[in-house]
Structure formats: C-alpha cells, structure tokens
Scaffold this active site. Sequence first.
Site, PDB file in Angstrom:
ATOM      1  N   ASP A 241       1.988  -2.398  -3.687  1.00 10.46           N
ATOM      2  CA  ASP A 241       0.908  -1.504  -4.055  1.00 10.46           C
ATOM      3  C   ASP A 241       0.114  -2.142  -5.373  1.00 10.46           C
ATOM      4  O   ASP A 241       0.445  -3.182  -6.152  1.00 10.46           O
ATOM      5  CB  ASP A 241       1.199  -0.012  -4.998  1.00 10.46           C
ATOM      6  CG  ASP A 241      -0.503   0.466  -3.924  1.00 10.46           C
ATOM      7  OD1 ASP A 241      -0.522   1.625  -3.356  1.00 10.46           O
ATOM      8  OD2 ASP A 241      -1.445   0.297  -4.447  1.00 10.46           O
ATOM      9  N   ILE A 242      -1.482  -2.368  -5.242  1.00 13.73           N
ATOM     10  CA  ILE A 242      -2.353  -3.119  -5.863  1.00 13.73           C
ATOM     11  C   ILE A 242      -2.143  -2.109  -7.383  1.00 13.73           C
ATOM     12  O   ILE A 242      -2.188  -2.594  -8.289  1.00 13.73           O
ATOM     13  CB  ILE A 242      -3.615  -3.708  -5.862  1.00 13.73           C
ATOM     14  CG1 ILE A 242      -3.992  -3.544  -6.566  1.00 13.73           C
ATOM     15  CG2 ILE A 242      -4.020  -1.782  -5.540  1.00 13.73           C
ATOM     16  CD1 ILE A 242      -5.696  -4.300  -5.881  1.00 13.73           C
TER      17      ILE A 242
ATOM     18  N   GLY B 196       0.879  -1.624  -0.339  1.00  9.21           N
ATOM     19  CA  GLY B 196       0.089  -0.063   0.206  1.00  9.21           C
ATOM     20  C   GLY B 196       1.050   1.047   0.243  1.00  9.21           C
ATOM     21  O   GLY B 196       0.133   2.289   0.486  1.00  9.21           O
TER      22      GLY B 196
ATOM     23  N   TYR C 156     -15.549   0.288   8.127  1.00  4.13           N
ATOM     24  CA  TYR C 156     -13.933   1.032   8.090  1.00  4.13           C
ATOM     25  C   TYR C 156     -13.736   0.867  10.110  1.00  4.13           C
ATOM     26  O   TYR C 156     -12.684  -0.471   9.704  1.00  4.13           O
ATOM     27  CB  TYR C 156     -14.357   1.866   7.746  1.00  4.13           C
ATOM     28  CG  TYR C 156     -12.216   2.938   8.184  1.00  4.13           C
ATOM     29  CD1 TYR C 156     -10.765   1.816   7.162  1.00  4.13           C
ATOM     30  CD2 TYR C 156     -12.446   3.858   8.874  1.00  4.13           C
ATOM     31  CE1 TYR C 156      -9.803   3.114   7.194  1.00  4.13           C
ATOM     32  CE2 TYR C 156     -10.778   4.298   9.285  1.00  4.13           C
ATOM     33  CZ  TYR C 156      -9.728   3.920   8.243  1.00  4.13           C
ATOM     34  OH  TYR C 156      -8.541   3.627   8.652  1.00  4.13           O
TER      35      TYR C 156
ATOM     36  N   LEU D  20       1.958   3.087  -1.679  1.00  2.00           N
ATOM     37  CA  LEU D  20       1.647   4.026  -3.339  1.00  2.00           C
ATOM     38  C   LEU D  20       0.800   5.279  -2.543  1.00  2.00           C
ATOM     39  O   LEU D  20      -0.129   6.552  -3.485  1.00  2.00           O
ATOM     40  CB  LEU D  20       0.849   4.160  -4.560  1.00  2.00           C
ATOM     41  CG  LEU D  20       2.182   3.464  -5.578  1.00  2.00           C
ATOM     42  CD1 LEU D  20       1.328   2.895  -6.622  1.00  2.00           C
ATOM     43  CD2 LEU D  20       3.550   4.144  -5.871  1.00  2.00           C
TER      44      LEU D  20
ATOM     45  N   ASP E 201      -1.566  -7.735  -4.438  1.00  2.00           N
ATOM     46  CA  ASP E 201      -2.639  -6.979  -4.508  1.00  2.00           C
ATOM     47  C   ASP E 201      -3.030  -8.620  -2.567  1.00  2.00           C
ATOM     48  O   ASP E 201      -2.495  -9.197  -2.839  1.00  2.00           O
ATOM     49  CB  ASP E 201      -4.261  -8.268  -5.265  1.00  2.00           C
ATOM     50  CG  ASP E 201      -5.373  -7.957  -3.855  1.00  2.00           C
ATOM     51  OD1 ASP E 201      -5.461  -7.602  -3.246  1.00  2.00           O
ATOM     52  OD2 ASP E 201      -6.287  -7.913  -5.027  1.00  2.00           O
TER      53      ASP E 201
ATOM     54  N   GLN F 227      -1.911   7.811   0.901  1.00  2.00           N
ATOM     55  CA  GLN F 227      -0.719   9.180   1.729  1.00  2.00           C
ATOM     56  C   GLN F 227       0.405   8.404   2.449  1.00  2.00           C
ATOM     57  O   GLN F 227       1.229   9.702   2.355  1.00  2.00           O
ATOM     58  CB  GLN F 227      -2.384   9.661   1.818  1.00  2.00           C
ATOM     59  CG  GLN F 227      -2.449  11.225   2.920  1.00  2.00           C
ATOM     60  CD  GLN F 227      -3.668  11.386   3.611  1.00  2.00           C
ATOM     61  OE1 GLN F 227      -4.355  10.244   4.340  1.00  2.00           O
ATOM     62  NE2 GLN F 227      -3.081  12.573   4.042  1.00  2.00           N
TER      63      GLN F 227
ATOM     64  N   LYS G  92     -11.163  -2.168  11.927  1.00  2.00           N
ATOM     65  CA  LYS G  92      -9.873  -1.684  13.140  1.00  2.00           C
ATOM     66  C   LYS G  92      -9.836  -2.171  14.086  1.00  2.00           C
ATOM     67  O   LYS G  92      -9.188  -3.042  14.358  1.00  2.00           O
ATOM     68  CB  LYS G  92      -9.427   0.223  12.824  1.00  2.00           C
ATOM     69  CG  LYS G  92      -9.546   0.551  11.363  1.00  2.00           C
ATOM     70  CD  LYS G  92      -8.402  -0.370  10.410  1.00  2.00           C
ATOM     71  CE  LYS G  92      -7.269   0.954   9.310  1.00  2.00           C
ATOM     72  NZ  LYS G  92      -6.530   0.261   9.726  1.00  2.00           N
TER      73      LYS G  92
HETATM   74  P1  NAD Z   1      -4.630   5.316   1.436  1.00  3.77           P
HETATM   75  O1  NAD Z   1      -6.133   4.949   0.661  1.00  3.77           O
HETATM   76  O2  NAD Z   1      -3.725   6.948   0.871  1.00  3.77           O
HETATM   77  O3  NAD Z   1      -3.650   4.605   0.623  1.00  3.77           O
HETATM   78  C1  NAD Z   1      -3.919   2.809   0.793  1.00  3.77           C
HETATM   79  C2  NAD Z   1      -3.145   2.200  -0.397  1.00  3.77           C
HETATM   80  O4  NAD Z   1      -3.740   0.683  -0.548  1.00  3.77           O
HETATM   81  C3  NAD Z   1      -3.333   2.925  -1.989  1.00  3.77           C
HETATM   82  O5  NAD Z   1      -2.030   2.495  -2.349  1.00  3.77           O
HETATM   83  C4  NAD Z   1      -4.088   1.663  -2.896  1.00  3.77           C
HETATM   84  O6  NAD Z   1      -3.567   1.489  -3.910  1.00  3.77           O
HETATM   85  C5  NAD Z   1      -3.704   0.119  -2.280  1.00  3.77           C
HETATM   86  N1  NAD Z   1      -4.215  -0.639  -2.071  1.00  3.77           N
HETATM   87  C6  NAD Z   1      -5.901  -0.402  -1.966  1.00  3.77           C
HETATM   88  N2  NAD Z   1      -6.095  -2.129  -2.350  1.00  3.77           N
HETATM   89  C7  NAD Z   1      -5.231  -2.802  -2.673  1.00  3.77           C
HETATM   90  C8  NAD Z   1      -5.023  -4.074  -2.179  1.00  3.77           C
HETATM   91  N3  NAD Z   1      -5.860  -5.023  -2.216  1.00  3.77           N
HETATM   92  N4  NAD Z   1      -3.646  -4.616  -2.359  1.00  3.77           N
HETATM   93  C9  NAD Z   1      -2.485  -3.678  -2.218  1.00  3.77           C
HETATM   94  N5  NAD Z   1      -2.156  -2.361  -1.849  1.00  3.77           N
HETATM   95  C10 NAD Z   1      -4.063  -1.723  -2.346  1.00  3.77           C
HETATM   96  O7  NAD Z   1      -4.577   5.133   3.008  1.00  3.77           O
HETATM   97  P2  NAD Z   1      -3.356   6.157   3.855  1.00  3.77           P
HETATM   98  O8  NAD Z   1      -4.354   7.321   4.356  1.00  3.77           O
HETATM   99  O9  NAD Z   1      -2.019   6.110   3.131  1.00  3.77           O
HETATM  100  O10 NAD Z   1      -3.522   4.800   4.947  1.00  3.77           O
HETATM  101  C11 NAD Z   1      -2.786   3.889   5.952  1.00  3.77           C
HETATM  102  C12 NAD Z   1      -3.562   3.244   6.553  1.00  3.77           C
HETATM  103  O11 NAD Z   1      -3.371   4.513   7.483  1.00  3.77           O
HETATM  104  C13 NAD Z   1      -4.524   2.266   6.336  1.00  3.77           C
HETATM  105  O12 NAD Z   1      -4.835   1.110   7.322  1.00  3.77           O
HETATM  106  C14 NAD Z   1      -5.480   3.020   6.592  1.00  3.77           C
HETATM  107  O13 NAD Z   1      -6.770   2.756   7.516  1.00  3.77           O
HETATM  108  C15 NAD Z   1      -5.010   3.891   7.946  1.00  3.77           C
HETATM  109  N6  NAD Z   1      -5.464   5.188   8.587  1.00  3.77           N
HETATM  110  C16 NAD Z   1      -4.927   6.287   7.862  1.00  3.77           C
HETATM  111  C17 NAD Z   1      -5.226   7.617   8.131  1.00  3.77           C
HETATM  112  C18 NAD Z   1      -5.616   8.961   6.698  1.00  3.77           C
HETATM  113  O14 NAD Z   1      -5.868  10.266   7.585  1.00  3.77           O
HETATM  114  N7  NAD Z   1      -4.809   9.032   5.896  1.00  3.77           N
HETATM  115  C19 NAD Z   1      -6.298   8.034   9.438  1.00  3.77           C
HETATM  116  C20 NAD Z   1      -5.662   6.617  10.477  1.00  3.77           C
HETATM  117  C21 NAD Z   1      -5.601   5.331   9.769  1.00  3.77           C
HETATM  118  C1  AKB Z   2     -11.072   8.349   7.537  1.00  2.00           C
HETATM  119  O1  AKB Z   2     -11.189   9.805   7.371  1.00  2.00           O
HETATM  120  O2  AKB Z   2     -11.494   7.206   7.109  1.00  2.00           O
HETATM  121  C2  AKB Z   2      -9.595   7.815   7.909  1.00  2.00           C
HETATM  122  C3  AKB Z   2      -8.728   8.298   9.650  1.00  2.00           C
HETATM  123  C4  AKB Z   2      -8.923   8.648  10.269  1.00  2.00           C
HETATM  124  O3  AKB Z   2      -9.148   6.381   9.238  1.00  2.00           O
HETATM  125  N1  AKB Z   2      -8.551   9.637   7.522  1.00  2.00           N
END
Ligand code: NAD
Ligand code: AKB
Length: 315
Positions: free
Chosen positions: A34-35, A8, A142, A10, A52, A12, A146
């Site tokens: 990444d996928i 994952g 979601y 690629l 994946d 944020q 978690k």
């Molecule tokens: P994102 O959606 O920006 O990135 C997720 C990445 O996973 C993407 O690049 C996507 O292409 C890849 N992906 C999706 N399905 C896939 C699969 N089947 N196989 C392989 N790759 C796959 O998410 P993020 O914000 O970078 O979050 C990363 C982690 O942090 C997650 O577990 C999310 O729940 C957690 N998180 C994020 C935030 C936030 O604000 N960004 C807050 C709390 C928790």
């Molecule tokens: C979302 O809003 O889903 C994420 C998170 C706080 O887990 N940024």
Amino acid sequence: MEKILVIGALGQIGSELTMAFNEKYGNENVIVADIAEDKNNIYAGNVFEKIDVTDSASIEAAIKRHRIDTIINLAAILSATGEKNPDLAWKINIDGLLNVIRLGIKYKLDRVMVPSSIAVFGPQSVLYNTPQETVLVPNTMYGVTKVVGELLGDYYFKKSGLDFRGIRYPGVISNKTMPGGGTTDYAVEIFYAAVKHKKYTCFLSPESCLPMIYMPDCIRATLMLLEADRSKLRHCGNYNVGAMSFTPEILADEIRKHIPEFTIDYRPDFRREIARYWPASVDDSSARAEWGWKPEWDIEHTVADMLRAIREKNL
Ligand code: NAD
Ligand code: AKB
C-alpha cells in the site's frame, strides 16, 4: 498462482480480502502493499511493501524480489473523491493500472485482477436489471477510469494473452475498515450512526436505489473469479455481480427492526447526482453461468450481522 501481490491492501476491500488470501494460500505466499503505512500492524504476519502503484519501479522490484505470479490491484480513488480531484483519479486508476498491466505482460504473470464498479454505467444505460453489455457512458471521472480499465484489460488479454479479471462490484458493506470516499459509503456509515446516535443524516435521497453486497459475499465472489477456469470465462474485467438492492428508506426500515427509535433524515449533496445514474440492480447472469456466482447475504441478514459486529466494537 503461487505468490500473490495485493496492492492497496489497507483499504476497505483489501483489508479483508488479504486475510482471506492468508487463510487460503498461507501468509508466506501473500505479499501486502500500500502507499500508506500499516500503522495498526494488521499485517504483522505478512511481508509488507510500501508501494505507490504509479511508480512502476517499486512494483517491478517487488515482483522480482518475491517471484510474484499474481497481482491484485485494489489501489484506486473512488467516485466522490474522484469528482473532487479527477486528475488524481486518472493518475492512480489508469496510470497505476497500466503499470500493473505492462509488468503483468513483461513478467508473464499467471493473472492480474483489478476491480471495476457499477460506476461504469450512466444516464444512457438501462438502470434496472442492468445488462453486462450495454451503453457505458459514465457521469463521473471514476466511472470513466473504470470503463477504460475494463477496455484495457480486454485489449491486453486479446493482444498479449494477459489473464485479466475483474468484477464490477456494487457498493460494498463491511465493518472492519471504513470505506474510502465513495457514493455508496452511506450504507456503512448508517450502521455506526444507528448504534452510536440512533439517528443518521443521509447524503443521498430516500429513493436512491443502488445494488449492494456484504463483504463475505464480495470476498467469496472475488475468490471464485480468481480461481475460475479461464477456458470457461467469456469476459475479462467486467463481470456484473448482484446480491441485494435497496434505498436508504428501505435500509432504515430494516435497521428499525433492531433499533426501533432509529431515525433518518436527508441532506442530499453531489453524491445524489452520482447515484442517480447508477443501476438500481444488475443482471449478473454471466457471472452465474461462467463461474457459478450466487449471493448468500440478503438485506435482512446483512443488517443483523452489521449491527452485531458494530455493537461488539463497544465504540
Ligand atoms: P479504498 O479506498 O478503501 O482502498 C484503496 C487503498 O489503495 C487504500 O488503502 C489506499 O491507501 C491505497 N492507495 C491509494 N493510492 C495508492 C497508490 N498510489 N499506490 C498504492 N496504494 C494506494 O478502496 P476499496 O473500497 O478497498 O476499493 C478497492 C477496489 O475496489 C477499487 O478499485 C475500487 O474502485 C473497487 N470498488 C470498490 C467498491 C466499494 O464499495 N468498496 C465498489 C466498487 C468497486
Ligand atoms: C463508490 O461509491 O465509489 C464505490 C463504488 C460503487 O464503486 N463504492
């Protein structure tokens, strides 16, 4: 911890965390997956695997090929997208996670890190200074995934000795890669709108107060937990981490200190209901006591830095 696989990468968080790993451990020790395709070639200096997370064989092949000893699994469906497609959220967030856990046990990996989220909390949780141990009955799929993820990490740590770690990230604010379908995304979108249009229509309501963290703090916290001495940790995948808390109104006021003509209006949608039962702030005393967490970025410095970075993009 010698060879890290980031799944994952690629997204944020992945796109910035992986760069921090490259700097710290060397590109040759960081395998990126990444996928999606790496269309912008941001990982030209790394081995990139198309994986994946729901396909165990593709993860296993990468573990064997690169002698992986640490997996960071960031592949997930976030809260807003998850409400539109709960089956997909379960498949990726839980089936994918179980693949990583099972392979972590099979190959006796040093550690596995999977983020959790403030989404684990819900209407029955205390929503101010929310404790780490409290009622966890979330109101989104979601959030359900978690909570289950945290429980699975804890279970397999106790049953199989898998070193499972994770932070309940607050909303992450950043300026390199756009967020992917969450409820806290407004706190990134607002900066682009402020710079480009001097106005923003928010999908939450003015009083939706949520905990947030700026990406440099998010990366620092992740590295701190990843490298922490296991004997000092009393938890696995459920560390509360706090940095700042604000409403869209407060954020807009802070942006107006730099762009006085900036205006915000509100058209709340289903995401307001999600935000309503997430904490306004979290008690992160376990992270502070067990691995030394302390935030460095507050709202004032985050807003100034976000506006600077986005202006430099010349969009
Ligand atoms: P994102 O959606 O920006 O990135 C997720 C990445 O996973 C993407 O690049 C996507 O292409 C890849 N992906 C999706 N399905 C896939 C699969 N089947 N196989 C392989 N790759 C796959 O998410 P993020 O914000 O970078 O979050 C990363 C982690 O942090 C997650 O577990 C999310 O729940 C957690 N998180 C994020 C935030 C936030 O604000 N960004 C807050 C709390 C928790
Ligand atoms: C979302 O809003 O889903 C994420 C998170 C706080 O887990 N940024």
